[in-house]
Write an enzyme that holds these catalytic residues in place. Structure first.
Site, PDB file in Angstrom:
ATOM      1  N   LYS A 269       1.068  -1.447   0.033  1.00 21.23           N
ATOM      2  CA  LYS A 269      -0.070   0.070   0.022  1.00 21.23           C
ATOM      3  C   LYS A 269       1.211   1.211  -0.098  1.00 21.23           C
ATOM      4  O   LYS A 269       1.247   1.978   0.728  1.00 21.23           O
ATOM      5  CB  LYS A 269      -0.467  -0.252   1.051  1.00 21.23           C
TER       6      LYS A 269
ATOM      7  N   GLU B 295       8.806   2.826  10.824  1.00 17.11           N
ATOM      8  CA  GLU B 295      10.040   3.262  10.982  1.00 17.11           C
ATOM      9  C   GLU B 295       8.991   4.531  11.089  1.00 17.11           C
ATOM     10  O   GLU B 295       8.375   4.763  10.254  1.00 17.11           O
ATOM     11  CB  GLU B 295      10.915   3.054   9.868  1.00 17.11           C
TER      12      GLU B 295
ATOM     13  N   CYS C  30      13.576  11.653   6.709  1.00 12.78           N
ATOM     14  CA  CYS C  30      13.541  10.934   8.428  1.00 12.78           C
ATOM     15  C   CYS C  30      14.440  11.157   9.400  1.00 12.78           C
ATOM     16  O   CYS C  30      14.607  11.689  10.473  1.00 12.78           O
ATOM     17  CB  CYS C  30      12.822   9.840   8.909  1.00 12.78           C
TER      18      CYS C  30
ATOM     19  N   GLU D   8       9.909  18.712  14.002  1.00 11.65           N
ATOM     20  CA  GLU D   8      10.537  18.158  13.088  1.00 11.65           C
ATOM     21  C   GLU D   8      10.086  19.173  11.372  1.00 11.65           C
ATOM     22  O   GLU D   8       8.949  19.035  11.505  1.00 11.65           O
ATOM     23  CB  GLU D   8      10.516  16.336  12.430  1.00 11.65           C
TER      24      GLU D   8
END
Length: 481
Positions: free
Chosen positions: A177, A252, A286, A384
Site C-alpha cells: 500500500k 519506522e 526522516c 521536525e
C-alpha cells in the site's frame, strides 16, 4: 529527460491489473501542479481481495526453497537496474525529487532486493544441547505469513523494496500500500515483479483510501505482519489497532535528528556532511539533520562556510539535471516550513541565507535556508520541519550537546562531527538514537540495520536484522525413544 506521459494506472491483485471501474486519485507533480497520472481509489473490498490472494499464494511460496525465492529476487534486482531511468523519471514527476537523487534512490532500492536475495539463504535454525539423552532440541525458522507493507511518499521505491525484499526472501507474501501522493513508482515496481515471474498473489498492489485499506488490513486475521514507515501519530494508531489480533509490527516512524559539531572537528568535513544530510530530498527525509549544535570555538567559521555552500544550491523542477533542491510535497508542507522559520525570527533568530518561499512555475518551493542564533524555545528545534531549513544553535560543551540532542521523544538518527576518537566515542555512547553518523552525513545502506529508539519506531530494517522481522522461531523437541 524524456517525461513520462500522463496515464491512468491500475493496481494489481492476484496477478491481474484491476480497478478500472473505481474512482481515481490524481497524482500531482509539486514542481508545477500538473497531474502526471491517476491510480484507482480502492478501499476495503480491494484490500480484502489482495489479502485473500496473498494468503492463498503463501501456501506454495513459503514452501519454495530459499534458493528458488532468491532466483525471483535476483531477476527483479536486474530488472530494476535495467529500468533505472524510467523509474527515476516517474519518481521525479510524482514527488519532485531532483532527477539525480531519483537515480540514486533507484540504485538504493535495487540494493535491498540484491541483499535479501542472498540473505534469505542464511535463515539459520539451531540445534540445542539436550539435558536428556533421549531428546533432540531444535529451533526452526518459519515465515510469519501475509505481510502488509505501508509506505510513505518521500522514498517511493526504496521504502517498498526495503520491506518486500526481506518479506519475500523469508517466504512471506506481500500486500503493498503506497502513499497516494507518490504511488506510480510502486506501480512500476509491480510491473517489474510481474516481469520477473513472481507467481500470482505473491506480490499484490492496492492503491486508494489509506484509512479504508488500513482498516481492512488491521481487521483481517490473515495478515500476520504490518511493516509501516510514516508518522509517529499514525504508528501509534496502528499499535492500538494491532492489539486485538496481536499482529506483529515493524514501525519506522518520525525523527528529529540532532547534528553535533564539536570544536575539534574539521569544519570542511562537517559542512560537507551537513550538506549531504540536511538538503537531500529538500530536507524531506526522516533522518536528515533537523537541529544543528555547533561548539562556540568554531561556530562563526562553520556558519560562514556552511552558508556559502547553501547559497550555491539551485532550486527548481527536478527534471532539470542542474537542480539540487526540488519542491516540497504540497502546500501544507510549505506552510509548515514557513511557520517554523517565522517563529524562529520572531523569537530572535537571524536568517543568514534563504528564509522565503519561492514562486516558480506554479510549484511548491522554499529557498535553502540557514538560521543562526536559535535556541530551544523555537518550534524549529522542537518539531521536525521536513524542509530545507538548517537551524544552528551555539553550544558550550560536550555535555550540553548530549543533553540537548537527547531532549526529544524521538530517537531515529543523530550525527556527530569530531576528530577525536575518544571524545567522539564518549559522546555517541550517550546518544539515544538508533542510527549515528560519525563524520558521515549519509549513513544508510542495505546491509546495515535501520530504525529508531523511543517514539521513532519498533524493529530494524536492512541488514540481517531486517530479515529476522519476517520469521518466527519454532522450538521443536524430538523424543528419540
Amino acid at each position: 529527460m524524456n517525461e513520462v506521459k500522463m496515464k491512468n494506472y491500475l493496481m494489481n491483485i492476484n496477478g491481474e491489473w484491476v480497478g478500472e471501474g473505481l474512482g481515481t486519485i490524481d497524482v500531482v507533480n509539486p514542481a508545477n501542479g500538473q497531474t502526471v497520472g491517476t491510480v484507482p481509489n480502492g478501499g476495503e473490498e480491494e484490500a480484502t481481495l489482495a489479502i485473500d490472494a496473498a494468503h492463498e499464494a503463501f501456501q506454495t511460496w513459503s514452501q519454495k526453497t530459499a534458493y528458488e525465492r532468491a532466483g525471483y529476487l535476483k531477476r527483479l534486482h536486474q530488472l530494476i537496474l535495467d529500468n533505472q531511468e524510467e523509474l527515476a523519471q516517474i519518481m521525479t514527476l510524482e514527488m519532485g525529487k531532483p532527477i539525480n537523487e531519483s537515480r540514486g534512490e533507484v540504485k538504493y532500492a535495487a540494493s535491498f532486493i540484491e541483499w535479501f536475495a542472498e540473505e534469505g539463504k542464511r535463515v539459520y535454525g539451531e540445534t540445542i544441547p539436550s539435558h536428556i539423552s533421549s531428546k533432540r532440541l531444535q529451533v526452526w525458522k518459519k515465515p510469519v505469513g501475509v505481510v502488509a507493507a505501508i509506505t510513505p511518499w518521500n522514498f517511493p521505491a526504496a521504502m517498498l523494496t526495503r520491506k518486500m525484499g526481506p518479506a519475500l526472501a523469508a517466504g512471506c507474501t506481500v500486500v503493498m500500500k503506497p502513499s497516494g501522493e507518490s504511488p506510480l513508482s510502486a506501480v512500476k515496481l509491480m510491473e517489474l515483479c510481474e516481469e520477473a515471474g513472481f507467481p500470482k498473489g505473491v506480490v499484490n498492489l492496492v492503491t486508494g483510501s489509506s484509512s479504508k485499506i488500513a482498516k481492512a488490513i488491521m481487521d483481517n486475521a490473515k495478515v500476520r505482519k504490518i511493516t509501516f514507515t510514516g508518522s509517529t501519530e499514525v504508528g501509534k494508531i496502528l499499535i492500538r489497532q494491532s492489539a486485538d489480533q496481536v499482529k506483529r509490527l515493524s514501525l519506522e516512524l518520525g525523527g528529529h535528528a540532532p547534528l553535533i559539531v564539536l570544536d575539534d572537528a574539521d569544519v570542511e568535513v562537517a559542512v560537507k556532511g551537513v550538506m549531504a544530510s540536511k538538503f537531500r530530498n529538500a530536507g524531506q527525509t526522516c533522518i536528515c539533520a533537523n537541529r544543528i549544535y555547533v561548539q562556540a570555538g568554531i561556530y562563526d567559521a562553520f556558519v560562514e562556510k556552511f552558508s556559502e555552500a547553501v547559497e550555491e544550491l539551485s532550486v527548481g523542477n527536478g527534471v532539470d539535471e542542474s537542480v539540487d533542491i526540488g519542491p516540497l510535497i504540497n502546500q501544507a508542507g510549505l506552510d509548515k516550513v514557513k511557520n517554523h522559520v517565522q517563529d524562529a525570527i520572531t523569537k530572535g533568530a537571524s536568517v543568514v541565507t534563504g528564509g522565503e518561499a519561492i514562486t516558480k512555475d506554479g510549484g511548491v518551493f522554499f529557498a535553502p535556508t540557514v538560521i543562526k542564533d536559535v535556541d530551544q524555545s523555537m518550534v524549529v528545534m522542537q518539531e521536525e520541519t521536513f524542509g530545507p531549513v538548517a537551524p544552528i544553535q551555539k553550544i558550550a560543551s560536550d555535555e550540553e550537546a548530549v543533553k540537548l540532542a537527547n531532549d526529544t521523544p524521538y530517537g531515529l538518527a543523530a550525527y556527530v562531527f569530531s576528530g577525536n576518537v575518544a571524545r567522539g566515542t564518549r559522546v555517541i555512547e550517550q546518544l539515544n538514537f538508533g542510527i549515528v553518523g560519525w563524520n558521515d552525513g549519509a549513513p544508510s545502506a542495505a546491509q546495515v540495520p535501520f530504525g529508531g529508539m523511543k517514539e521513532s519506531g519498533i524493529g530494524r530494517e536492512g541488514g540481517h536484522e531486517g530479515l529476522d522481522a519476517f520469521v518466527e522461531s519454532q522450538y521443536v523437541s524430538i523424543g528419540m525413544e
